[in-house]
Design a protein around this motif. Structure first.
Motif, mmCIF file in Angstrom:
data_model
loop_
_atom_site.group_PDB
_atom_site.id
_atom_site.type_symbol
_atom_site.label_atom_id
_atom_site.label_comp_id
_atom_site.label_asym_id
_atom_site.label_seq_id
_atom_site.Cartn_x
_atom_site.Cartn_y
_atom_site.Cartn_z
ATOM 1 N N ALA A 522 0.842 -1.205 0.000
ATOM 2 C CA ALA A 522 0.000 0.000 0.000
ATOM 3 C C ALA A 522 0.876 1.253 0.000
ATOM 4 C CB ALA A 522 -0.928 -0.012 1.201
ATOM 5 N N VAL A 523 1.909 1.260 0.809
ATOM 6 C CA VAL A 523 2.802 2.422 0.826
ATOM 7 C C VAL A 523 3.574 2.515 -0.496
ATOM 8 C CG1 VAL A 523 4.730 3.552 2.006
ATOM 9 C CG2 VAL A 523 2.981 2.378 3.340
ATOM 10 N N GLY A 524 3.930 1.341 -1.028
ATOM 11 C CA GLY A 524 4.635 1.315 -2.313
ATOM 12 C C GLY A 524 3.832 1.952 -3.435
ATOM 13 N N LYS A 525 2.517 1.829 -3.352
ATOM 14 C CA LYS A 525 1.668 2.414 -4.393
ATOM 15 C C LYS A 525 1.755 3.938 -4.399
ATOM 16 C CE LYS A 525 -1.655 -1.319 -4.677
ATOM 17 N NZ LYS A 525 -3.034 -1.744 -4.516
ATOM 18 N N ILE A 526 2.067 4.524 -3.249
ATOM 19 C CA ILE A 526 2.164 5.979 -3.181
ATOM 20 C C ILE A 526 3.305 6.468 -4.071
ATOM 21 C CG2 ILE A 526 2.628 7.952 -1.658
ATOM 22 C CD1 ILE A 526 1.317 6.284 0.598
ATOM 23 N N SER A 527 4.432 5.745 -4.031
ATOM 24 C CA SER A 527 5.574 6.128 -4.862
ATOM 25 C C SER A 527 5.438 5.585 -6.280
ATOM 26 C CB SER A 527 6.870 5.576 -4.281
ATOM 27 O OG SER A 527 6.964 5.893 -2.934
ATOM 28 N N GLY A 528 4.529 4.629 -6.446
ATOM 29 C CA GLY A 528 4.395 3.994 -7.750
ATOM 30 C C GLY A 528 5.388 2.875 -7.944
ATOM 31 N N LEU A 529 5.866 2.315 -6.810
ATOM 32 C CA LEU A 529 6.822 1.210 -6.905
ATOM 33 C C LEU A 529 6.187 -0.006 -7.548
ATOM 34 C CD1 LEU A 529 8.280 1.689 -3.386
ATOM 35 C CD2 LEU A 529 9.713 1.338 -5.380
ATOM 36 N N ILE A 530 4.894 -0.182 -7.280
ATOM 37 C CA ILE A 530 4.199 -1.352 -7.823
ATOM 38 C C ILE A 530 2.817 -0.929 -8.303
ATOM 39 C CG2 ILE A 530 5.287 -3.291 -6.631
ATOM 40 C CD1 ILE A 530 3.260 -2.792 -4.370
ATOM 41 N N ASP A 531 2.209 -1.820 -9.078
ATOM 42 C CA ASP A 531 0.851 -1.571 -9.568
ATOM 43 C C ASP A 531 0.709 -0.197 -10.184
ATOM 44 O OD1 ASP A 531 0.169 -3.981 -8.709
ATOM 45 O OD2 ASP A 531 -1.332 -3.346 -7.227
ATOM 46 N N VAL A 532 1.661 0.142 -11.026
ATOM 47 C CA VAL A 532 1.721 1.527 -11.413
ATOM 48 C C VAL A 532 0.760 1.882 -12.539
ATOM 49 C CG1 VAL A 532 3.551 1.380 -13.114
ATOM 50 C CG2 VAL A 532 3.398 3.361 -11.615
ATOM 51 N N GLU A 533 0.491 0.932 -13.414
ATOM 52 C CA GLU A 533 -0.260 1.258 -14.632
ATOM 53 C C GLU A 533 -1.602 1.916 -14.337
ATOM 54 O OE1 GLU A 533 0.681 1.550 -17.627
ATOM 55 O OE2 GLU A 533 2.673 0.780 -17.153
ATOM 56 N N ASP A 534 -2.313 1.397 -13.328
ATOM 57 C CA ASP A 534 -3.661 1.907 -13.070
ATOM 58 C C ASP A 534 -3.672 3.344 -12.551
ATOM 59 O OD1 ASP A 534 -2.434 0.869 -10.857
ATOM 60 O OD2 ASP A 534 -4.280 0.292 -9.851
ATOM 61 N N VAL A 535 -2.576 3.790 -11.962
ATOM 62 C CA VAL A 535 -2.595 5.160 -11.448
ATOM 63 C C VAL A 535 -1.960 6.166 -12.399
ATOM 64 C CG1 VAL A 535 -2.644 4.470 -9.031
ATOM 65 C CG2 VAL A 535 -0.440 4.908 -10.121
ATOM 66 N N LEU A 536 -1.185 5.677 -13.360
ATOM 67 C CA LEU A 536 -0.454 6.605 -14.231
ATOM 68 C C LEU A 536 -1.359 7.630 -14.896
ATOM 69 C CD1 LEU A 536 2.444 4.891 -16.132
ATOM 70 C CD2 LEU A 536 2.491 6.550 -14.265
ATOM 71 N N ASP A 537 -2.453 7.155 -15.463
ATOM 72 C CA ASP A 537 -3.337 8.063 -16.197
ATOM 73 C C ASP A 537 -3.948 9.102 -15.266
ATOM 74 O OD1 ASP A 537 -2.741 6.877 -18.547
ATOM 75 O OD2 ASP A 537 -4.391 5.433 -18.422
ATOM 76 N N VAL A 538 -4.250 8.676 -14.052
ATOM 77 C CA VAL A 538 -4.820 9.605 -13.076
ATOM 78 C C VAL A 538 -3.812 10.706 -12.750
ATOM 79 C CG1 VAL A 538 -5.746 9.837 -10.748
ATOM 80 C CG2 VAL A 538 -6.223 7.769 -12.072
ATOM 81 N N VAL A 539 -2.585 10.287 -12.503
ATOM 82 C CA VAL A 539 -1.572 11.249 -12.090
ATOM 83 C C VAL A 539 -1.215 12.209 -13.228
ATOM 84 C CG1 VAL A 539 0.822 11.478 -11.346
ATOM 85 C CG2 VAL A 539 -0.628 9.755 -10.302
ATOM 86 N N PHE A 540 -1.224 11.713 -14.455
ATOM 87 C CA PHE A 540 -0.759 12.547 -15.569
ATOM 88 C C PHE A 540 -1.868 13.337 -16.265
ATOM 89 C CE2 PHE A 540 2.920 9.797 -15.158
ATOM 90 C CZ PHE A 540 3.946 10.704 -15.345
ATOM 91 N N LYS A 541 -3.116 13.114 -15.830
ATOM 92 C CA LYS A 541 -4.208 13.663 -16.637
ATOM 93 C C LYS A 541 -4.222 15.196 -16.718
ATOM 94 C CE LYS A 541 -8.315 13.900 -13.640
ATOM 95 N NZ LYS A 541 -7.625 14.459 -12.492
ATOM 96 N N ASP A 542 -3.683 15.873 -15.710
ATOM 97 C CA ASP A 542 -3.744 17.340 -15.725
ATOM 98 C C ASP A 542 -2.500 18.024 -16.276
ATOM 99 O OD1 ASP A 542 -6.264 17.277 -14.634
ATOM 100 O OD2 ASP A 542 -5.485 17.173 -12.589
ATOM 101 N N PHE A 543 -1.584 17.239 -16.832
ATOM 102 C CA PHE A 543 -0.387 17.875 -17.366
ATOM 103 C C PHE A 543 -0.682 18.572 -18.691
ATOM 104 C CE2 PHE A 543 2.165 15.632 -14.331
ATOM 105 C CZ PHE A 543 3.281 16.435 -14.208
ATOM 106 N N CYS A 544 0.171 19.570 -18.985
ATOM 107 C CA CYS A 544 0.026 20.207 -20.285
ATOM 108 C C CYS A 544 0.997 19.557 -21.267
ATOM 109 C CB CYS A 544 0.296 21.694 -20.165
ATOM 110 S SG CYS A 544 1.855 22.059 -19.370
#
Ligand SMILES: Nc1nc2c(c(=O)[nH]1)N(C=O)[C@@H](CNc1ccc(C(=O)N[C@@H](CCC(=O)O)C(=O)O)cc1)CN2
Ligand SMILES: Nc1nc2c(ncn2[C@@H]2O[C@H](COP(=O)(O)OP(=O)(O)OP(=O)(O)O)[C@@H](O)[C@H]2O)c(=O)[nH]1
Ligand SMILES: [K+]
Length: 547
Positions: A522-544
């Protein structure tokens, strides 16, 4: 208990992630270079300006250089298909030409970053052009004609920086927040995250969980017959308990980091005509809202972003609260209630003369103190019902009163306000007293008392939220760890798994290890150490594009 206990277990597939290199590195998600195209985009705002920067990143960046850069310091094209290698990270004066026609597009500068020593960790070429719409679009079109090149998606440079291990997700979030930062506090908070402060702190938490896990794993590994240290499980539980306490400390931060990042929500409310819109205009230093003598002028919630003493504030002016038959106004009043309830802080604006009038007829005003018990000033119940611990009071229109009356009446009015919050009855006298520092008497019309109010209000906000009010307390414990709900969700989940571990008896050591493993994940998910694919789009959605 030594760490080598779990290193021995590395080859076991189920415990594979315990391998020390996995704990530290985040390169497990890097796709091979072969799948990557070379991307380009304008990284500065489009249009007329001093300089425009077009970034090119990917395996063919150097090839792009060779095709569009001419007459650089070391003569550029040497003929016979031989090109020099640009010196790394050295700005070179050059001509930028069309790769096919050779047409001159701009006279500018270029720099080459050899991967991994670049922002994306790939080979990067930056073209520094004169910034004009025609130049920019000519160069972008020229780059698009190169087969191996394509325009970048929003945030794609940063995504590559992440995939290349340059940043973890907390740094990506920090970078995005840095680009969005409007105030000094937001800049500081974001910069720390972008620089990796949060990454280090979350990794520390994870390492500590893994340490507990290692102890528990040791008990499984040794099993029957082997000599095992006494009290290992107990020790793991003690460490886990301390860890849980630390995590709960971060979770119970009143959402300070999230509020600072998004802006402190401040709602202005009160009866009609009290001066709420006048307050908004004073705070905004401009005529943002319409001010008229007609009660019920403001009918909808008006929101503005402000900077008060370096703090980001989203202020909402609301419709005056009163009973009404008017449909539009009643909808506005509903919205007012929602805005006030959603706010982090609220200011209740009251007309001081009106309050006193509700207490006594004009002729009696002078003996107000004596009259206090017969007729207390009233706050309309619709206003009183929205008052909370986080409400401050602005007693307005003091110019309409004799100044001595204004002063002596303040004590009485304060009592009323105190009663309206209902805190006296709860025996929270101390807290209530502290809160009365948050009552100010002003005239928004002639400006008397307004600057004092603003300073004192800013100070109380800083006291509550600021990260920079006092440099001496700028340490990790003061710095909010959580700045995004995403992080909070994973940290909460880690806390639950640690709790589950704490209530697991030593006989169930396999289950206990499982709980700790989930906590670490669970803590690893914060840094994106694991299970990264599902959060990538969320994190990057507001970039220009271009970042
Ligand atoms: N012209 C320009 N300015 C810019 C950027 C850019 O991309 N281009 N950045 C875009 O965001 C920021 C700088 N970001 C960067 C981050 C890391 C590395 C880098 O090469 N790091 C290597 C080497 C470090 C060193 O030489 O000290 C590394 O960390 O290994 C480069 C840029 C701000 N200014
Ligand atoms: N004398 C005096 N009049 C004031 C003061 N502040 C505001 N007013 C006047 O009071 C009237 C109402 O002011 P607003 O700021 O529109 O009040 P509001 O609370 O937003 O009003 P609603 O939109 O009706 O809810 C205007 O005529 C203002 O000029 C003050 O300090 N003294
Ligand atoms: K009004």
């Amino acid at each position: 208990m030594m760490l080598k206990t779990f290193c021995r277990q590395c080859p076991a597939a189920a415990r594979n992630f315990l391998c020390a290199s996995r704990i530290r590195g985040i390169s497990t998600v890097t796709p091979s270079d072969a799948q990557r195209s070379t991307i380009f985009a304008l990284s500065t705002p489009p249009g007329k300006a001093g300089v425009a920067v077009i970034r090119v990143s990917g395996p063919d960046a150097l090839d792009v250089w060779k095709r569009v850069i001419r007459n650089a310091r070391r003569r550029g094209d040497l003929g016979n298909g031989i090109y020099y290698q640009p010196e790394q990270r050295k700005m070179e004066k050059c001509k930028i030409v069309h790769p096919e026609s050779g047409e001159l597009l701009d006279d500018g500068l270029a720099v080459f970053f050899k991967g991994p020593k670049s922002f994306t960790t790939e080979d990067v070429v930056e073209l520094h052009l004169h910034s004009g719409r025609a130049i920019i679009s000519a160069v972008l079109s020229a780059l698009a004609t190169i087969k191996s090149c394509r325009p970048a998606e929003p945030g794609e440079f940063t995504r590559r920086a992440f995939l290349g291990g340059r940043m973890d997700l907390t740094q990506v979030e920090g970078l995005r927040d840095l680009l969005e930062a409007q105030t000094d506090t937001q800049r500081k908070l974001a910069l720390r995250a972008a620089a990796g402060d949060m990454r280090v702190r979350f990794e520390e938490l994870r390492t500590q969980i893994i340490h507990c896990l290692a102890m528990v794993e040791a008990l499984i590994d040794f099993g029957e017959g082997e000599e095992i240290e006494e009290g290992v499980y107990e020790q793991a539980q003690i460490e886990a308990r301390n860890l849980l306490q630390a995590i709960n400390g971060h979770l119970n931060d009143s959402r300070r980091g999230e509020i600072l990042r998004t802006g402190i929500r401040l709602a202005i409310f009160g009866p009609p005509n009290a001066g709420k819109s006048s307050l908004l205009n004073f705070l905004a230093r401009r005529e943002a809202a319409i001010v008229t003598p007609i009660p019920g002028t403001t009918r909808d919630v008006i929101e503005l972003s402000l900077d008060i003493g370096g703090l980001p504030i989203i202020v909402a002016d609301t419709a005056g609260l009163r009973k009404t038959e008017d449909l539009v106004e009643s909808i506005g009043i509903e919205r007012t209630k929602e805005a006030v309830q959603a706010a982090d802080v609220s200011i209740c604006v009251l007309s001081l003369p009106e309050m006193l009038n509700s207490a006594a007829s004009p002729s009696k005003r002078k003996s107000l103190e004596a009259a206090e018990h017969q007729s207390m000033p009233q706050i309309p119940s619709s206003v009183a019902s929205l008052i909370t611990q986080n409400t401050c009071f602005l007693l307005n229109k003091a110019d309409l009163l004799d100044s001595t009356i204004a002063t002596t009446s303040l004590g009485v009015v304060s009592q009323v306000l105190e009663r309206a919050t209902g805190k006296e009855a709860d025996g929270e006298k101390m807290e209530a007293t502290a809160r009365w520092e948050n009552v100010w008497t002003v005239s928004l019309q002639n400006g008397k008392g307004t600057e004092e109010f603003l300073q004192s209000f800013a100070k109380s906000l800083k006291h509550r939220y600021d990260i920079s009010a006092d440099e001496s307390v700028l340490n990790d414990s003061y710095m909010p760890l959580i700045t995004h709900t995403r992080q909070r969700v994973h940290l909460e989940s880690a806390a639950r798994f640690i709790e589950a571990f704490l209530s697991t008896p030593p006989e169930d050591v396999v289950l206990a290890a499982e709980e700790l493993r989930y906590a670490a994940q669970a803590v690893g998910k914060i840094s994106g150490l694991i299970d990264v694919e599902d959060v990538l789009d969320v994190v990057f959605k507001d970039f220009c594009i271009g970042k």
